[in-house]
Design an enzyme around this catalytic site. Sequence first.
Site, PDB file in Angstrom:
ATOM      1  N   THR A   1      58.958 111.274 -48.847  1.00 43.29           N
ATOM      2  CA  THR A   1      58.026 110.653 -49.812  1.00 43.29           C
ATOM      3  C   THR A   1      56.605 110.628 -49.242  1.00 43.29           C
ATOM      4  OG1 THR A   1      58.425 108.432 -48.911  1.00 43.29           O
ATOM      5  CG2 THR A   1      59.789 109.096 -50.792  1.00 43.29           C
ATOM      6  N   GLY A   2      55.672 110.226 -50.074  1.00 41.55           N
ATOM      7  CA  GLY A   2      54.305 109.918 -49.649  1.00 41.55           C
ATOM      8  C   GLY A   2      53.543 111.089 -49.058  1.00 41.55           C
ATOM      9  N   ILE A   3      52.821 110.826 -47.984  1.00 36.97           N
ATOM     10  CA  ILE A   3      51.934 111.824 -47.361  1.00 36.97           C
ATOM     11  C   ILE A   3      52.748 113.017 -46.861  1.00 36.97           C
ATOM     12  CG2 ILE A   3      50.358 112.206 -45.414  1.00 36.97           C
ATOM     13  CD1 ILE A   3      49.563 109.171 -45.718  1.00 36.97           C
TER      14      ILE A   3
ATOM     15  N   LEU B   1      65.383 107.878 -37.066  1.00 38.00           N
ATOM     16  CA  LEU B   1      64.548 108.092 -35.875  1.00 38.00           C
ATOM     17  C   LEU B   1      64.321 106.823 -35.057  1.00 38.00           C
ATOM     18  CD1 LEU B   1      62.023 110.526 -37.569  1.00 38.00           C
ATOM     19  CD2 LEU B   1      63.630 111.123 -35.747  1.00 38.00           C
TER      20      LEU B   1
ATOM     21  N   GLY C   1      57.091 106.907 -40.808  1.00 38.48           N
ATOM     22  CA  GLY C   1      56.531 105.644 -40.338  1.00 38.48           C
ATOM     23  C   GLY C   1      57.010 104.492 -41.184  1.00 38.48           C
TER      24      GLY C   1
ATOM     25  N   TYR D   1      52.260  97.264 -36.242  1.00 35.64           N
ATOM     26  CA  TYR D   1      51.886  98.509 -36.932  1.00 35.64           C
ATOM     27  C   TYR D   1      50.615  99.107 -36.325  1.00 35.64           C
ATOM     28  CZ  TYR D   1      50.706 101.820 -40.595  1.00 35.64           C
ATOM     29  OH  TYR D   1      50.389 102.981 -41.261  1.00 35.64           O
TER      30      TYR D   1
ATOM     31  N   LYS E   1      50.025 102.460 -33.789  1.00 33.32           N
ATOM     32  CA  LYS E   1      49.124 103.568 -34.124  1.00 33.32           C
ATOM     33  C   LYS E   1      48.057 103.735 -33.042  1.00 33.32           C
ATOM     34  CE  LYS E   1      51.118 104.652 -38.047  1.00 33.32           C
ATOM     35  NZ  LYS E   1      51.826 105.924 -38.207  1.00 33.32           N
TER      36      LYS E   1
HETATM   37  P1  NAD Z   1      56.248 106.706 -46.992  1.00 29.40           P
HETATM   38  O1  NAD Z   1      57.034 105.460 -46.926  1.00 29.40           O
HETATM   39  O2  NAD Z   1      56.098 107.395 -48.308  1.00 29.40           O
HETATM   40  O3  NAD Z   1      56.785 107.785 -45.962  1.00 29.40           O
HETATM   41  C1  NAD Z   1      57.374 107.435 -44.748  1.00 29.40           C
HETATM   42  C2  NAD Z   1      58.611 108.279 -44.564  1.00 29.40           C
HETATM   43  O4  NAD Z   1      59.192 107.940 -43.309  1.00 29.40           O
HETATM   44  C3  NAD Z   1      59.665 108.042 -45.658  1.00 29.40           C
HETATM   45  O5  NAD Z   1      60.088 109.276 -46.200  1.00 29.40           O
HETATM   46  C4  NAD Z   1      60.768 107.330 -44.909  1.00 29.40           C
HETATM   47  O6  NAD Z   1      62.061 107.570 -45.426  1.00 29.40           O
HETATM   48  C5  NAD Z   1      60.598 107.875 -43.493  1.00 29.40           C
HETATM   49  N1  NAD Z   1      61.226 106.994 -42.494  1.00 29.40           N
HETATM   50  C6  NAD Z   1      61.057 105.660 -42.372  1.00 29.40           C
HETATM   51  N2  NAD Z   1      61.846 105.189 -41.387  1.00 29.40           N
HETATM   52  C7  NAD Z   1      62.533 106.244 -40.880  1.00 29.40           C
HETATM   53  C8  NAD Z   1      63.500 106.386 -39.861  1.00 29.40           C
HETATM   54  N3  NAD Z   1      63.964 105.340 -39.173  1.00 29.40           N
HETATM   55  N4  NAD Z   1      63.971 107.624 -39.604  1.00 29.40           N
HETATM   56  C9  NAD Z   1      63.549 108.701 -40.321  1.00 29.40           C
HETATM   57  N5  NAD Z   1      62.623 108.623 -41.302  1.00 29.40           N
HETATM   58  C10 NAD Z   1      62.131 107.406 -41.582  1.00 29.40           C
HETATM   59  O7  NAD Z   1      54.824 106.326 -46.415  1.00 29.40           O
HETATM   60  P2  NAD Z   1      53.480 107.152 -46.133  1.00 29.40           P
HETATM   61  O8  NAD Z   1      52.387 106.237 -46.476  1.00 29.40           O
HETATM   62  O9  NAD Z   1      53.511 108.506 -46.716  1.00 29.40           O
HETATM   63  O10 NAD Z   1      53.537 107.230 -44.538  1.00 29.40           O
HETATM   64  C11 NAD Z   1      53.440 108.434 -43.809  1.00 29.40           C
HETATM   65  C12 NAD Z   1      52.700 108.146 -42.527  1.00 29.40           C
HETATM   66  O11 NAD Z   1      51.345 107.814 -42.835  1.00 29.40           O
HETATM   67  C13 NAD Z   1      53.250 106.956 -41.728  1.00 29.40           C
HETATM   68  O12 NAD Z   1      53.253 107.280 -40.352  1.00 29.40           O
HETATM   69  C14 NAD Z   1      52.242 105.853 -42.005  1.00 29.40           C
HETATM   70  O13 NAD Z   1      52.180 104.899 -40.982  1.00 29.40           O
HETATM   71  C15 NAD Z   1      50.964 106.659 -42.114  1.00 29.40           C
HETATM   72  N6  NAD Z   1      49.864 105.967 -42.801  1.00 29.40           N
HETATM   73  C16 NAD Z   1      50.005 105.568 -44.096  1.00 29.40           C
HETATM   74  C17 NAD Z   1      48.970 104.881 -44.721  1.00 29.40           C
HETATM   75  C18 NAD Z   1      49.075 104.390 -46.142  1.00 29.40           C
HETATM   76  O14 NAD Z   1      48.232 103.588 -46.577  1.00 29.40           O
HETATM   77  N7  NAD Z   1      50.044 104.847 -46.909  1.00 29.40           N
HETATM   78  C19 NAD Z   1      47.769 104.627 -44.016  1.00 29.40           C
HETATM   79  C20 NAD Z   1      47.657 105.064 -42.694  1.00 29.40           C
HETATM   80  C21 NAD Z   1      48.711 105.736 -42.101  1.00 29.40           C
END
Ligand code: NAD
Length: 254
Positions: free
Chosen positions: A11-13, A42, A71, A150, A154
């Site tokens: 999902t997401g990024i 993980l 994450g 968190y 990072k």
């Molecule tokens: P997201 O929740 O859509 O994606 C995170 C993914 O990590 C998910 O697919 C989830 O299933 C997977 N995940 C979580 N725990 C796991 C585990 N134990 N083992 C394997 N996979 C696991 O969120 P996102 O916002 O797309 O986050 C992607 C990255 O971007 C993360 O590292 C997050 O910290 C970082 N980030 C996000 C934001 C934001 O505002 N969304 C801002 C800064 C950084």
Amino acid sequence: MGIYALTGGATGIGAELKRQLIERGDEVITVDIKEGDIVADLSTDAGRQAAIDGISARAPDGLDGFIPCAGLPPVAKPVSLIARVNYFAVIATVEGLRDLLAKKRGAVLIVSSNSAPMVPADDPYVQDCLSGDEQKACAGIEERDGQTAYAGSKRAVTMWMRRHVVPYAAQGIRMNAVAPGITMTPLSEQVMEDEQLGAAMKQFGEMVPLGGVAQPPQIANVMSFLLSPAADFVCGSVFFVDGGSDAMLRNDEF
Ligand code: NAD
């Protein structure tokens, strides 16, 4: 084209980056706890090893890039799970895939956050992470709060990247980090729904100099560039993609 491995591709990024890489003709191996080529948790040693083994089996000739994107948000419980996934899993998988990356002079792209500078480098949790002592870091952060867990994870993962740029570069591996601001994904939605952190996040979102919050393609566009040959001399950089928020908060730091 290239072959890349990506954690957090469900999902997401991560899902958006996967889409972009495939669109430009690359092959992408995904690892996630929900769904992917390799389904692994993980947060555990076994899950990290399954990810390394699964990627190695699918890319025996090497990797053009690895993006440890999985994450957990500051609201995840127990708080120590944030340290396990956002810091220790990242280091274990990058180190575990180092030889495969060296085979193709590949790139590592760490996913940091613009919250990373909010926890000082000398914070005991950051230092415990960097020392590699997972049990100590996890025990210590359980006594503190999710936001520190968190942002501190990072901070630590970005410092780890900068500290390891030289030995990795000696093998031809470029390491960089992207530091997104608030981006609309399932992760940020969970934070928005939290009673305490939700209000703070909304307030922060309203202060973004360019206005608004990011959508995943705005982050993934920069990640795709950093993973492309066009960025082949970019090494050790931290790219803030946050509408100007970090510059607003820390004018003189870069
Ligand atoms: P997201 O929740 O859509 O994606 C995170 C993914 O990590 C998910 O697919 C989830 O299933 C997977 N995940 C979580 N725990 C796991 C585990 N134990 N083992 C394997 N996979 C696991 O969120 P996102 O916002 O797309 O986050 C992607 C990255 O971007 C993360 O590292 C997050 O910290 C970082 N980030 C996000 C934001 C934001 O505002 N969304 C801002 C800064 C950084």
